[in-house]
Scaffold this motif. Structure first.
Motif, short mmCIF file in Angstrom:
data_model
loop_
_atom_site.label_atom_id
_atom_site.label_comp_id
_atom_site.label_asym_id
_atom_site.label_seq_id
_atom_site.Cartn_x
_atom_site.Cartn_y
_atom_site.Cartn_z
N VAL A 1 0.83 -1.20 0.00
CA VAL A 1 0.00 0.00 0.00
C VAL A 1 0.87 1.26 0.00
CG1 VAL A 1 -0.32 0.37 2.47
CG2 VAL A 1 -2.16 0.91 0.91
N THR A 2 2.10 1.12 0.45
CA THR A 2 3.05 2.25 0.40
C THR A 2 3.22 2.75 -1.02
OG1 THR A 2 4.28 0.77 1.82
CG2 THR A 2 5.19 2.95 1.51
N GLN B 1 0.39 4.95 -2.36
CA GLN B 1 0.39 6.11 -1.46
C GLN B 1 1.52 7.07 -1.78
OE1 GLN B 1 0.35 5.21 2.70
NE2 GLN B 1 -1.77 4.60 2.58
N LYS C 1 0.67 8.89 -4.85
CA LYS C 1 -0.33 9.90 -4.55
C LYS C 1 0.31 11.15 -3.96
CE LYS C 1 -4.39 10.43 -1.56
NZ LYS C 1 -5.08 9.72 -0.46
N LYS C 2 1.28 10.93 -3.06
CA LYS C 2 1.94 12.06 -2.40
C LYS C 2 3.02 12.70 -3.27
CE LYS C 2 1.64 13.41 2.10
NZ LYS C 2 2.40 13.97 3.21
N ILE D 1 5.93 11.27 -3.89
CA ILE D 1 7.25 10.85 -3.44
C ILE D 1 7.88 9.91 -4.45
CG2 ILE D 1 8.54 9.71 -1.57
CD1 ILE D 1 6.06 10.30 0.21
N LYS E 1 -9.36 1.36 -0.05
CA LYS E 1 -10.09 2.13 -1.05
C LYS E 1 -9.24 2.26 -2.30
CE LYS E 1 -10.71 5.43 1.78
NZ LYS E 1 -10.85 6.48 2.69
#
Lengths: 286, 315
Positions: free
Chosen positions: A72-73, A76, A79-80, A82, A100
């Motif tokens: 999940v990292t 994520q 999304k951020k 990074i 989600k």
């Protein structure tokens, strides 16, 4: 100890590659340059590292930094902002149980990852059915003698919530069954490498990991419903515990990121290094 | 240099050759500038440190407080049910476990390391001292992940053998690993404190006919009390905040530790296991920040308590 060796080898390899990139040793003319950051699944990490190594040889001006923590990292981090690529063991652009969907992300299939149930070498059992696994992971079966082994307590080792290996294992090996054991023989680990070490060093333990990590004789893979966890059985459809591995990107990939994903999806890589790492080419699955 | 010395120098300068006088005034001017610079440099350093600390507390605290949008204060602090994937955020078990782990570690580590400190400072011959002190310094420098790995591969199988448990992970394993980690810190600093006790105290005690045991425990240790308390504080803060070594041997199961061998989880290990697996804008993430904030507060309070005890006992 093997994973430690692997890790240090990978570190040395990437350091070497980085220096090679900096000095620009390769002479090939090449417009591609930039930096690609890959984050996410530890199950896909060996593949990403190998692909990065080969890709950087072809395109010395592209630097690839890859790290793994948990599936999940990946989305994520994308999304951020990074990471450019989020490695994930499930299609994170769709809802899956517990997570989600990530809006606006594109899932690029890069490999087929087979997962296997592993046990410590002290365990005599070599076949487990879905029902037996369900019982073990939900805490109803606590002794190896109930599934045909010695009279020893079962030590359950599992990945923490958010691991793609766990999501897939739960869905496919446990038939959606719960992992809700909070007793004295239950332990959580943070990555595939930790899982391997934990199962290898704990007598009577059971865990799960992707096929790539299985080597050496301190852990062994057990059959699932009588089917051995092999690449051939996955391709022929007999062995069910597998999933696609995805590279998540923010929108359609562009530039060097696109080139890298295309390289990983290319026939040369899929049929070559990817197979050697015990992943399965995406084209093999119908 | 005080003012009268400046004055004297200036008066003396007036008598001298102009060139010398110029030299002298420039010297004192330079001294003044350097003094000024140093004063403000140090002041700036302190302020920078305070600013960083304040920012850490502020930002962690700010994110932490968002937890209470969905979780009540009572649930977070008094519920023992940590099932964040189903929306239950009871952190009491982590708090209790963290405190028990710290206390257990200190119970094992303090007597051992004080014994070592006394041995090195009071009893050991010079050659042994020369051997043990650098050894302890070396131990401080070993990264915690190494201790964790040794705990995982050496200590756990040993504990399994001794206890007959299947796993061996738990508070005892974590406390033993932490003990090895903080032992050098406590014993080296206590040793310095003990060595700093003036020789005349010991001589006076011996002159009164006291034995070495009496001298050590009735005279030297009380005199070194404050230093020893400082050593314990340093050891304890390392123990309470240590993560990497603990996470490898504690089992990471969110349940209250009812026995020394039950796999369990403390604030630090739970934060590091989960923080990267949760959504950035979720109550789960906020509550992990709250746990970090709590950790900050707990170590702060513990330090305060021990400081107060130290002031009473050590003076």
């Amino acid at each position: 100890m093997k994973w430690l060796k692997k890790l240090s080898l990978a570190a040395i390899a990437s350091a070497f590659l980085l220096s090679a990139t900096l000095t620009g040793s390769a002479g090939a003319k090449d417009e591609l340059k930039g930096k690609i950051t890959v984050n996410g699944s530890t199950a896909l990490l060996p593949l990403t590292l190998q692909a990065a190594k080969e890709f950087q040889k072809l395109h010395p001006k592209v630097k690839i930094a890859a790290s793994g923590k948990g599936s999940v990292t990946g989305p994520q981090a994308v999304k951020k902002g990074i990471a450019d690529i989020g490695a994930c063991d499930w299609d994170a652009s769709e809802d899956v149980p517990g997570f989600k969907k990530f809006e606006g992300q594109v899932a690029n299939k890069v490999a087929v990852i087979p997962f296997a149930t592993i046990v410590n070498k002290s365990v005599k059992v070599d076949n487990l059915t879905t029902e037996q696994l369900k019982g073990i992971y939900s805490g109803k079966i606590t002794n190896w003698k109930d599934v045909g082994g010695d009279d020893k307590d079962i030590v359950v080792i599992t990945r923490s919530f958010g691991s793609g290996t766990r999501v897939n294992y739960q869905a496919k090996a446990l038939g959606g069954g719960d992992i809700v054991k909070k007793e004295k023989n239950y332990k959580e680990v943070g990555s595939s490498g930790d899982m391997k070490t934990a199962v290898a060093t704990t007598p009577n333990s059971i865990g799960y990991i992707d096929l790539t990590y299985i080597s050496g004789d301190d852990i062994k893979a057990v059959k699932h419903n009588g089917v051995e966890a092999t690449v051939e059985n996955v391709i022929s459809g007999k062995y069910k515990i597998w999933s696609y591995g995805y590279y998540m990107t923010k929108g359609q990939p562009t530039g060097e990121t696109k080139a890298f994903i295309e390289y990983v999806q290319s026939k040369k890589f899929q049929e070559g290094s990817l197979k050697k790492l015990k992943f399965i080419p995406i084209s093999a699955m119908k | 240099m005080n003012i009268s010395a400046h004055k004297a120098a200036r008066e003396a300068g007036a008598e001298l050759h102009p060139r010398h006088r110029w030299n002298l005034t420039s010297r004192s001017a330079r001294a003044r500038v350097v003094n000024w610079l140093f004063k403000y440099y140090f002041l700036f350093s302190i302020l920078a440190l305070c600013l960083v600390l304040a920012m850490v507390i502020f930002f962690i605290g700010k994110t932490a407080m968002l937890t209470f949008q969905e979780v009540t204060l009572a649930e977070f602090f008094f519920s023992f049910d940590w099932t964040p994937e189903e929306g239950r955020f009871g952190a009491a078990l982590f708090i209790v476990n963290t405190l028990s782990l710290t206390v257990l570690t200190l119970i094992i580590a303090v007597p051992l390391s004080l014994g070592m400190a006394i041995l090195i400072a009071e009893i050991a011959p010079a050659w042994l001292k020369k051997f043990v002190s650098p050894l302890l310094d070396l131990l401080v420098g070993i990264p915690s992940i190494v201790y964790g790995y040794l705990g995982l591969t050496v200590l756990l199988p040993l504990l399994r053998e001794l206890s007959g448990e299947g796993l061996g992970d738990g508070l005892l394993a974590a406390a033993l690993v932490l003990t090895v980690m903080i032992l050098p810190t406590i014993s080296r600093i206590s040793e310095d404190a003990i060595s700093a006790v003036p020789r005349k105290y010991r001589d006076a005690s011996y002159a009164l006919g006291a034995t070495r045991l009496q001298t050590t425990f009735k005279v030297v240790l009380p005199a070194a009390g404050r230093g020893i308390v400082a050593a314990i504080i340093l050891g304890m803060t390392r123990a309470i905040g240590e993560t990497m070594a603990v996470v490898m041997v504690i089992g990471n199961t969110p349940q209250l530790a009812k026995s020394l061998f039950a796999p369990t989880s403390v604030l630090t290990s739970n934060i590091v296991m989960q923080i990267s697996n949760v959504d950035f804008d979720s109550t789960w993430n906020y509550s992990l920040h709250l746990m970090a904030f709590l950790l900050l507060l707990i170590s702060f309070v513990l330090i305060l308590i021990i400081r107060i005890i130290g002031r009473k006992g050590g003076a």
